[in-house]
Design a protein around this motif. Structure first.
Motif, PDB file in Angstrom:
ATOM      1  N   MET A   1     -15.115  -1.415   0.163  1.00  0.00           N
ATOM      2  CA  MET A   1     -14.217  -0.551  -0.536  1.00  0.00           C
ATOM      3  C   MET A   1     -13.167  -0.450   0.379  1.00  0.00           C
ATOM      4  SD  MET A   1     -13.339   1.402  -2.948  1.00  0.00           S
ATOM      5  CE  MET A   1     -14.609   1.559  -3.885  1.00  0.00           C
ATOM      6  N   ILE A   2     -11.827  -0.370  -0.063  1.00  0.00           N
ATOM      7  CA  ILE A   2     -10.764   0.047   0.550  1.00  0.00           C
ATOM      8  C   ILE A   2     -10.261   1.502   0.247  1.00  0.00           C
ATOM      9  CG2 ILE A   2      -8.310  -0.556   0.980  1.00  0.00           C
ATOM     10  CD1 ILE A   2      -8.927  -3.436   0.248  1.00  0.00           C
ATOM     11  N   LEU A   3      -9.835   2.346   1.080  1.00  0.00           N
ATOM     12  CA  LEU A   3      -9.263   3.637   1.044  1.00  0.00           C
ATOM     13  C   LEU A   3      -8.052   3.473   1.326  1.00  0.00           C
ATOM     14  CD1 LEU A   3      -9.533   6.599   0.170  1.00  0.00           C
ATOM     15  CD2 LEU A   3     -10.204   7.166   2.551  1.00  0.00           C
ATOM     16  N   VAL A   4      -6.947   3.927   0.623  1.00  0.00           N
ATOM     17  CA  VAL A   4      -5.492   3.968   0.770  1.00  0.00           C
ATOM     18  C   VAL A   4      -5.157   5.428   0.761  1.00  0.00           C
ATOM     19  CG1 VAL A   4      -3.361   3.330   0.057  1.00  0.00           C
ATOM     20  CG2 VAL A   4      -5.014   1.767  -0.277  1.00  0.00           C
ATOM     21  N   GLY A   5      -4.666   6.165   1.890  1.00  0.00           N
ATOM     22  CA  GLY A   5      -4.288   7.573   1.927  1.00  0.00           C
ATOM     23  C   GLY A   5      -2.746   7.625   1.914  1.00  0.00           C
ATOM     24  N   GLY A   6      -2.214   8.404   1.421  1.00  0.00           N
ATOM     25  CA  GLY A   6      -0.558   8.913   1.449  1.00  0.00           C
ATOM     26  C   GLY A   6      -0.115   9.131   0.113  1.00  0.00           C
ATOM     27  N   GLU A   7       1.254   9.284   0.417  1.00  0.00           N
ATOM     28  CA  GLU A   7       2.132   9.869  -0.714  1.00  0.00           C
ATOM     29  C   GLU A   7       2.101   9.143  -2.152  1.00  0.00           C
ATOM     30  OE1 GLU A   7       5.011   7.553   1.084  1.00  0.00           O
ATOM     31  OE2 GLU A   7       3.554   8.640   1.995  1.00  0.00           O
ATOM     32  N   ALA A   8       2.628   9.842  -2.998  1.00  0.00           N
ATOM     33  CA  ALA A   8       2.770   9.312  -4.294  1.00  0.00           C
ATOM     34  C   ALA A   8       4.090  10.084  -4.793  1.00  0.00           C
ATOM     35  CB  ALA A   8       1.738   9.408  -5.579  1.00  0.00           C
ATOM     36  N   LEU A   9       5.071   9.250  -5.373  1.00  0.00           N
ATOM     37  CA  LEU A   9       6.188  10.032  -5.686  1.00  0.00           C
ATOM     38  C   LEU A   9       6.648   9.321  -6.865  1.00  0.00           C
ATOM     39  CD1 LEU A   9       8.408   7.858  -4.425  1.00  0.00           C
ATOM     40  CD2 LEU A   9       8.123   8.987  -2.415  1.00  0.00           C
ATOM     41  N   VAL A  10       8.015   9.855  -7.116  1.00  0.00           N
ATOM     42  CA  VAL A  10       8.813   9.108  -8.546  1.00  0.00           C
ATOM     43  C   VAL A  10      10.243   8.573  -7.718  1.00  0.00           C
ATOM     44  CG1 VAL A  10      10.087   9.497 -10.342  1.00  0.00           C
ATOM     45  CG2 VAL A  10       7.844  10.211 -10.441  1.00  0.00           C
ATOM     46  N   ASP A  11      10.316   7.278  -7.809  1.00  0.00           N
ATOM     47  CA  ASP A  11      11.893   6.639  -7.596  1.00  0.00           C
ATOM     48  C   ASP A  11      12.633   6.816  -8.727  1.00  0.00           C
ATOM     49  OD1 ASP A  11      11.139   5.649  -4.782  1.00  0.00           O
ATOM     50  OD2 ASP A  11      10.026   3.897  -5.703  1.00  0.00           O
ATOM     51  N   LEU A  12      13.846   7.563  -8.525  1.00  0.00           N
ATOM     52  CA  LEU A  12      14.906   7.698  -9.522  1.00  0.00           C
ATOM     53  C   LEU A  12      15.895   6.281  -9.248  1.00  0.00           C
ATOM     54  CD1 LEU A  12      15.582  11.478  -9.465  1.00  0.00           C
ATOM     55  CD2 LEU A  12      14.157   9.924 -10.995  1.00  0.00           C
ATOM     56  N   VAL A  13      15.790   5.277  -9.991  1.00  0.00           N
ATOM     57  CA  VAL A  13      16.427   3.919  -9.648  1.00  0.00           C
ATOM     58  C   VAL A  13      17.540   3.952 -10.786  1.00  0.00           C
ATOM     59  CG1 VAL A  13      16.133   1.671  -9.507  1.00  0.00           C
ATOM     60  CG2 VAL A  13      14.140   2.962  -9.211  1.00  0.00           C
ATOM     61  N   PRO A  14      18.814   3.382 -10.335  1.00  0.00           N
ATOM     62  CA  PRO A  14      19.738   3.156 -11.559  1.00  0.00           C
ATOM     63  C   PRO A  14      19.332   2.236 -12.408  1.00  0.00           C
ATOM     64  CG  PRO A  14      20.424   2.870  -8.781  1.00  0.00           C
ATOM     65  CD  PRO A  14      19.109   2.861  -8.863  1.00  0.00           C
ATOM     66  N   ILE A 123     -12.274  -0.405   4.921  1.00  0.00           N
ATOM     67  CA  ILE A 123     -10.871  -0.496   5.372  1.00  0.00           C
ATOM     68  C   ILE A 123     -10.241   0.677   4.874  1.00  0.00           C
ATOM     69  CG2 ILE A 123      -8.650  -1.881   5.292  1.00  0.00           C
ATOM     70  CD1 ILE A 123     -10.304  -4.175   4.501  1.00  0.00           C
ATOM     71  N   LEU A 124      -9.262   1.649   5.760  1.00  0.00           N
ATOM     72  CA  LEU A 124      -8.511   2.574   5.786  1.00  0.00           C
ATOM     73  C   LEU A 124      -7.125   2.033   5.812  1.00  0.00           C
ATOM     74  CD1 LEU A 124      -8.028   5.551   5.407  1.00  0.00           C
ATOM     75  CD2 LEU A 124      -8.224   5.819   7.786  1.00  0.00           C
TER      76      LEU A 124
END
Length: 309
Positions: A1-14, A123-124
């Motif tokens: 198993m892979i663990l992904v840690g970190g931010e989720a956000l919203v991109d405001l794209v043209p 895997i981290l």
């Protein structure tokens, strides 16, 4: 198993048809380096969990739903009333993106340390804003130092959010003994080195990582290993819409390849030879070529690729 840690956000794209330098409609698209990595791994059919704190606002609901739809385990996702981080993306004539950020008091930086990780995590993966913005950065850093399997880091530098570059560079250097695979762009390597990135890679390899993967845009992807191997693969031809999520797709595809090759420790990574690295990089480059052909970070599903991990 892979663990992904970190931010989720919203991109405001043209929006479509917006010319460089012109103000126009902005499209909200899901993003964040670690979020994109987790989406990539899930879409490639590889077991992956995501660790973050998502807002209970509408953006947070959408981010959570997309993780589930992409096959990502969300059992370690935390929720909170803080707003979702926003990134304003400007797209250049060549499809490259530059960002400004709205991060004050946002949900992802308030993530709690999850405690003892599930035993199936081999895997981290960590990186981007989550290793910069406190208090979450110190909590992810603690995970980096605690994990005994293979740790993969992409610093994915956003200089506008790094108030003290020299302090960040020292902190980055302190992580090296705990990193098995370091993945970064050549531009990020140059920033971190504050000079020659090639010389910096040699120094980094002497202080911990088994391998360093450098993405070079149109010039391909290179891996250099502590054992002295070096492999470069070309960038596949693609009709580039924008480059948002390209490096994250490379990162996620490499994680998928490593998992499917049974590589979950630094010792196992040491055993990967040049021929296998070439296969891994080709797979990652092919996945990224699909992503850049679409607006925003839209990594491919396994069925879309003509090469499997």
């Amino acid at each position: 198993m892979i663990l992904v840690g970190g931010e989720a956000l919203v991109d405001l794209v043209p929006g479509p048809g917006t010319r460089p330098g012109e103000l126009g409609p902005l499209r909200p698209l899901p993003g964040g380096g670690p979020y994109n990595v987790a989406i990539t791994v899930g879409r490639l059919g590889t077991p992956v969990r995501f660790l973050s704190r998502l807002s209970t606002d509408a953006f947070g609901d959408s981010l959570l739903a997309r993780l589930t739809l992409s096959g990502v385990d969300v059992s370690l996702v935390q929720r909170g009333p803080e707003p979702t981080t926003l990134a304003i993306a400007g797209i250049g004539p060549d499809g490259s993106a530059r960002y400004s950020f709205y991060v004050q008091g946002t949900a992802d930086r308030e993530v709690d340390h999850p405690g003892v990780l599930p035993p199936d995590v081999a895997i981290l993966s960590l990186g981007t804003l989550s290793l910069v913005l406190e208090p979450g950065a110190s909590r992810y850093e603690r995970l980096l130092r605690e994990h005994t399997g293979l740790t993969v880091v992409d610093p994915n530098i956003r200089p506008v959010l790094i108030g003290d570059p020299d302090a960040y560079r020292r902190r980055f250097t302190s992580w090296l003994p705990d990193i098995g695979l370091l993945k970064l762009s050549v531009e990020d390597a140059a920033w971190l080195a504050d000079g020659d990135p090639d010389q910096a890679v040699r120094s980094w390899l002497a202080h911990g990582p088994v391998a360093v993967v450098l993405t070079r845009g149109a010039d391909g992807i290179t891996v250099r290993t502590a054992a002295g191997a070096e492999v470069t693969v070309p960038t596949p031809a693609a009709a580039v819409v924008d480059t948002i999520g390209a490096g994250d797709t490379v990162h996620g595809a490499l994680l998928s390849w490593l998992h499917n090759a049974g590589i979950g420790t630094p010792d196992a990574l040491h055993a990967v030879g040049a021929d296998e690295w070439r296969k891994a990089l080709h797979f990652a480059a092919r996945a990224a070529a699909v992503t850049v052909s679409r607006a925003g970070a839209e990594p491919p599903y396994a069925a879309e690729l003509d090469v499997q991990p």
